[in-house]
Design a protein around this motif. Structure first.
Motif, PDB file in Angstrom:
ATOM      1  N   ASP A 230       0.865  -1.175   0.000  1.00  0.00           N
ATOM      2  CA  ASP A 230       0.000   0.000   0.000  1.00  0.00           C
ATOM      3  C   ASP A 230       0.906   1.229   0.000  1.00  0.00           C
ATOM      4  O   ASP A 230       1.342   1.688   1.057  1.00  0.00           O
ATOM      5  CB  ASP A 230      -0.909  -0.028   1.237  1.00  0.00           C
TER       6      ASP A 230
ATOM      7  N   ASN B 194       1.108  -5.341   3.650  1.00  0.00           N
ATOM      8  CA  ASN B 194      -0.027  -6.119   4.150  1.00  0.00           C
ATOM      9  C   ASN B 194       0.247  -7.598   3.936  1.00  0.00           C
ATOM     10  O   ASN B 194       0.536  -8.028   2.816  1.00  0.00           O
ATOM     11  CB  ASN B 194      -1.303  -5.716   3.413  1.00  0.00           C
TER      12      ASN B 194
ATOM     13  N   TYR C  95       1.219  -4.894   8.444  1.00  0.00           N
ATOM     14  CA  TYR C  95      -0.079  -5.363   8.925  1.00  0.00           C
ATOM     15  C   TYR C  95      -0.238  -6.835   8.567  1.00  0.00           C
ATOM     16  O   TYR C  95       0.083  -7.245   7.462  1.00  0.00           O
ATOM     17  CB  TYR C  95      -1.221  -4.562   8.281  1.00  0.00           C
TER      18      TYR C  95
ATOM     19  N   GLY D  21      -4.918  -7.275   8.783  1.00  0.00           N
ATOM     20  CA  GLY D  21      -5.519  -6.015   9.184  1.00  0.00           C
ATOM     21  C   GLY D  21      -5.032  -5.424  10.488  1.00  0.00           C
ATOM     22  O   GLY D  21      -5.350  -4.293  10.814  1.00  0.00           O
TER      23      GLY D  21
ATOM     24  N   GLU E 129      -1.852  -4.177  12.914  1.00  0.00           N
ATOM     25  CA  GLU E 129      -0.448  -3.797  12.832  1.00  0.00           C
ATOM     26  C   GLU E 129       0.386  -4.716  13.713  1.00  0.00           C
ATOM     27  O   GLU E 129       0.019  -5.012  14.852  1.00  0.00           O
ATOM     28  CB  GLU E 129      -0.240  -2.347  13.268  1.00  0.00           C
TER      29      GLU E 129
END
Length: 156
Positions: free
Chosen positions: A65, A72, A104, A107, A109
């Motif tokens: 991202d 992710n 992450y 979802g 961290e």
């Protein structure tokens, strides 16, 4: 007292990354990785690990991202190759800088030790193995790292 100013990159002091000379078996099969030893720990390219365990019960997806400078990791999802996984390195020592990206998993961290080497993120093998419950053992007699997706991770 430690203070970091926005835009200050002095805290990202490079460290030496020496090519890992160990053999690596993934589920009994020899696999070549561009991996490095940093401060006594083995670091593997994140996408290489995802490719190596792809289509097993412990596979995971990796996405980037860019807008949020975030990596992710998604459990139990097949990895989508980007095209340069498991390519052989040049065998030379490199400089590694701590990764600044947030990480992450599913979802949430998480905080893992990671370094950026030549624009790729390298993670401590045992951190990724622990995060995805992948068995990792060391066979010192044969200088071999064993990655086994059929067993659970065990602290060493």
């Amino acid at each position: 007292m430690f203070c970091v100013h926005i835009g200050d990159t002095s805290y990202k002091t490079p460290v030496k990354a020496k090519p890992t000379t160990s053999n690596v078996l993934v589920n009994g099969k020899a696999v070549e990785f561009e991996a490095y030893n940093i401060n006594g720990n083995n670091y593997f390219k994140l996408r290489d690990l995802a490719q190596a365990v792809n289509n097993t019960e412990k596979n995971f997806e990796v996405t980037w991202d860019g807008n949020n400078n975030a990596i992710n990791l998604i459990s139990n999802k097949p990895y989508t190759p980007v095209g340069n996984e498991l390519s052989k390195g040049d065998g030379k020592e490199k400089e590694a800088v701590p990764t600044t990206s947030k990480i992450y998993k599913d979802g949430e961290e998480i905080f893992l030790t990671a370094y950026n080497i030549n624009s790729y993120n390298y993670f401590k093998l045992r951190d990724i193995a622990k995060a995805f419950d992948i068995g990792v053992t060391w066979d010192g007699a044969n200088n071999t790292i064993i990655i086994d997706t059929s067993v659970s991770y065990v602290e060493n």
